[in-house]
Design an enzyme around this catalytic site. Structure first.
Site, PDB file in Angstrom:
ATOM      1  N   ASP A  77       0.808  -1.224   0.000  1.00 12.54           N
ATOM      2  CA  ASP A  77       0.000   0.000   0.000  1.00 12.54           C
ATOM      3  C   ASP A  77       0.845   1.279   0.000  1.00 12.54           C
ATOM      4  OD1 ASP A  77      -2.362  -1.397  -0.080  1.00 12.54           O
ATOM      5  OD2 ASP A  77      -2.687  -1.367   2.078  1.00 12.54           O
TER       6      ASP A  77
ATOM      7  N   TYR B  59      -7.286   4.672  -2.438  1.00 10.56           N
ATOM      8  CA  TYR B  59      -6.759   4.173  -1.164  1.00 10.56           C
ATOM      9  C   TYR B  59      -7.456   4.852   0.006  1.00 10.56           C
ATOM     10  CZ  TYR B  59      -3.371   2.410   2.194  1.00 10.56           C
ATOM     11  OH  TYR B  59      -2.781   1.764   3.246  1.00 10.56           O
TER      12      TYR B  59
END
EC number: 5.6.2.1
Length: 689
Positions: free
Chosen positions: A82, A298
């Protein structure tokens, strides 16, 4: 065999990305972190410049073995965890375990999991950003030093299984400080006077404003008597009319914090659930013929920035759907986040509307996606325009005021309106068309006594908002922090608001006495600032740790010597143990309260605490229906004769039989309404409020 190996955190993310990259890429999951500090010891050498001792996480051996096997065969290894500090740290730990070159440009990041975004990121791989890794390391080591030094003191002096931490201790302090405000609050009497007025056929309400052209506080009944004595009949005159046009701008698109707050208010989601569902939407949803696509950007971000591409797509959608007048003419006001150049949380494509996506999503996924989609699209729409009017209604020395507003142009409010913890003020309130000099009649003048109210306890949404406003923690820490203080039984929820427990207050008092820095808001905020400076490369992580630990270890030594042992007495259960005859007491366990024998460890008898609902068991007709809780803390109903009778129901039996099939009726909750339905057939009774 694929030449390129790509490592991500989760199988869902791996599945989505592999479809985009094609046969030359093999994508596998690390299942989150693969290395961490050991659980059985401190894992930080305070004598050797705070050197961390990282080990492979227990149970991750097979995963690491598989990663090494694939990495050995691949020509290139890409680390696609991420795009935040945590993700950067995962990439770094993977590079160490797989013995990759430090200077290798093998780190790829993308803010959304769509084909274009993923392919573009692989054109621009970079080196691992060590400043971000160090910021995460510093946070992890700080939290370990605090937890592994304070917790043993609390175990020894208060009770086993307790913990304290930088962020959780401040969150607990906020709840306790608010409770103390409520306890110390002294209500004060005040009065209001409301009047109902009539003009021709229209009626409207107004509130007392001035006496002799000055504000006049109505503190007691004597003040009321003074005003009512000054009134002469029911005729009043409009002495002033003020008309204004008010603009209301849409809220920014979501950050992690505002998403958690709004999902709590609108969807009744806990912070942890919000993040879990958001992660599913981010990592990819199978859209059948369209393939697997990440539907949102995200979800761990404190930025409200939006890319030009996303703005252009939203503008096109708004123009096509509502017309040119509904598009925003404002300049961008989004803030850049403290953590990297992330965007706000938004749909990866505005054109994937909630209605179009509904058939591919679970109920929770749909509700959260709809919230994110509507908030983002509304943020790109024109402001709402409200016409406001204020009327002064006068008789002699007495003045009332009526305020009204109507929506002239709905703008973004056509699609979405942000909710608040308190009552929103955007409702229309139409007043009759009146001009200065018009006469109106008072049909009712009603004084009402009130008392000031204490500040409300924190809801989860309000606590998240306060943590964010005070700059305590980061987007990724809000949900686990709130989860921790509940699991430790430091706070409990009553009517969806946090109340500190006796244990929580005891722990807080000890931490406050012996570790004042840990619960100091300013200290915690300053520490977050230092972590940001590490991420920016302005200071080394070891210097930050040393600056904290040198004074903290003295606090630990003082607490070990001076903290008095506190005995927390168990609450009597009001019955005796059927095994040995000793009194039963109420204990707090992992899943809530239970009864245990006070003669422990000689007698280990335990019993669940059951609450009868006053209805006979519909299966055996002998036992009573009792309320129980599952391991996931969900309420269900069973028979008091269990295990002899295995009756179970998620819905509450009401003690009546169905007039259609003679099976038992239950209360079935849907949102804010409760319906009586049959447990067996389609019989229903009218919904109850």
């Amino acid at each position: 065999m694929a030449d390129n190996l790509v490592i991500v955190e989760s199988p869902a993310k791996a599945k989505t990305i592999e479809k985009y990259l094609g046969k030359k890429y093999k994508v596998i999951a690390s299942m989150g972190h693969v290395r961490d500090l050991p659980r059985s010891q401190m894992g930080v050498d305070t004598e050797d410049n705070y050197e961390p001792k990282y080990i492979t996480i227990r149970g991750k051996g097979p995963v690491v073995k598989e990663l090494k096997k694939h990495a050995k065969k691949a020509k290139n290894v890409f680390l696609a965890s991420d795009p935040d500090r945590e993700g950067e740290a995962i990439a770094w730990h993977l590079s160490k375990i797989l013995e990759l070159e430090d200077s290798k440009e093998n780190r790829v990041v993308f803010n959304e999991i769509t084909k274009d975004a993923v392919k573009e990121s692989f054109k621009n791989p970079r080196e691992i950003e060590m400043n971000l890794v160090d910021a995460q390391q510093a946070r992890r080591i700080l939290d370990r030093l605090v937890g592994y030094n304070i917790s043993p003191v609390l175990w020894k002096k208060v009770k086993k299984g307790l913990s304290a931490g930088r962020v959780q201790s401040v969150a607990l302090r906020l709840v306790i400080d608010r409770e103390n405000e409520i306890r110390n609050f002294k209500p004060e009497e005040y009065w209001i006077i409301e009047g109902e007025f009539r003009y021709k056929k229209s009626k409207f309400n107004a509130k007392f404003l001035h006496y002799k052209n000055k504000p006049f506080k109505l503190k007691t009944k004597k003040d009321i008597e003074k005003i009512t004595a000054a009134l002469d009949g029911d005729q009043f005159e409009i002495t002033n009319v003020t008309k204004k046009e008010k603009t209301r701008n849409p809220a920014n698109p979501f950050t992690t914090s505002t998403l958690q707050q709004e999902a709590a208010r609108k969807l009744n989601f806990k912070a942890r659930k919000t993040m879990m569902v958001a992660q599913q939407l981010y990592e990819g949803i199978d859209l059948k013929k369209q393939g697997t696509i990440g539907l949102i950007t995200y979800m761990r971000t404190d930025s409200t920035r939006i890319s030009d591409t996303a703005k252009a797509e939203a503008k096109q959608y708004i123009t096509d759907k509502y017309g040119e007048s509904y598009t925003s003419k404002r300049k961008a006001s989004g803030k850049q986040g403290d953590q990297d150049a992330h965007e706000a949380i938004r749909p990866s494509s505005t054109m994937r509307t909630p209605d179009d996506m509904k058939s591919f999503l679970t109920k929770d996924q749909y509700r959260l996606y709809k919230l994110i989609w509507e908030r983002f699209v509304a943020s790109q729409m024109a402001p709402a325009i409200l016409d406001t009017v204020s009327l002064d209604i006068t008789q002699g020395d007495i003045k009332f005021r009526a305020n009204g507003q109507t929506i002239k142009f709905k703008g973004f409010m056509t699609l979405y309106v942000e909710t608040k913890d308190d009552i929103d003020s955007e409702k229309e309130n139409k007043l009759p068309k009146l001009e200065q000099g018009d006469k109106v009649t008072a049909t009712q003048i009603e004084p009402a006594q009130h008392y000031t109210q204490p500040p409300p306890r924190y809801t989860e949404a309000r606590l998240v908002k306060t943590l964010e406003e005070l700059k305590i923690g980061r987007p990724s820490t809000y949900a686990p922090t709130i989860d921790t203080i509940q699991k430790r039984n430091y706070v409990k929820l009553e009517s969806k608001r946090f109340v500190p427990t006796e244990l929580g207050e005891i722990v807080h008092e000890q931490v406050k006495e012996y570790f004042p820095e840990i619960i100091d808001v300013e200290f915690t905020v300053n520490m977050e600032t230092l972590l940001d400076k590490i991420a920016e490369g302005d200071i080394t992580w070891r210097k930050v740790i040393d600056g904290f630990f040198s004074s903290f270890k003295q606090d630990v030594e003082r607490a070990e010597e001076e903290m008095e042992k506190i005995e927390i007495k168990d609450e009597p259960a009001g019955e005796d143990c059927e095994v040995c005859g000793s009194p039963m007491v109420i204990k707090m366990g992992r899943y809530g309260k239970f009864m245990a024998c006070s003669n422990f460890p000689d007698c280990r008898n335990t019993k669940a605490i059951v609450k009868s609902i006053g209805v006979k068991c519909p299966k055996c007709n002998d036992g009573d229906v009792v309320e129980r809780k599952s391991k996931k803390n969900r309420v269900f109903y069973g028979c008091s004769k269990y295990p002899e009778c295995d009756f179970i129901s998620w819905d509450k039996p009401i003690g009546r039989d169905c007039p259609k099939c003679n099976q038992y009726l239950v209360e079935n909750k849907k949102g804010k309404t409760t319906q009586v339905i049959c447990s067996n057939c389609d019989y229903k009774e009218a919904a109850q409020k």
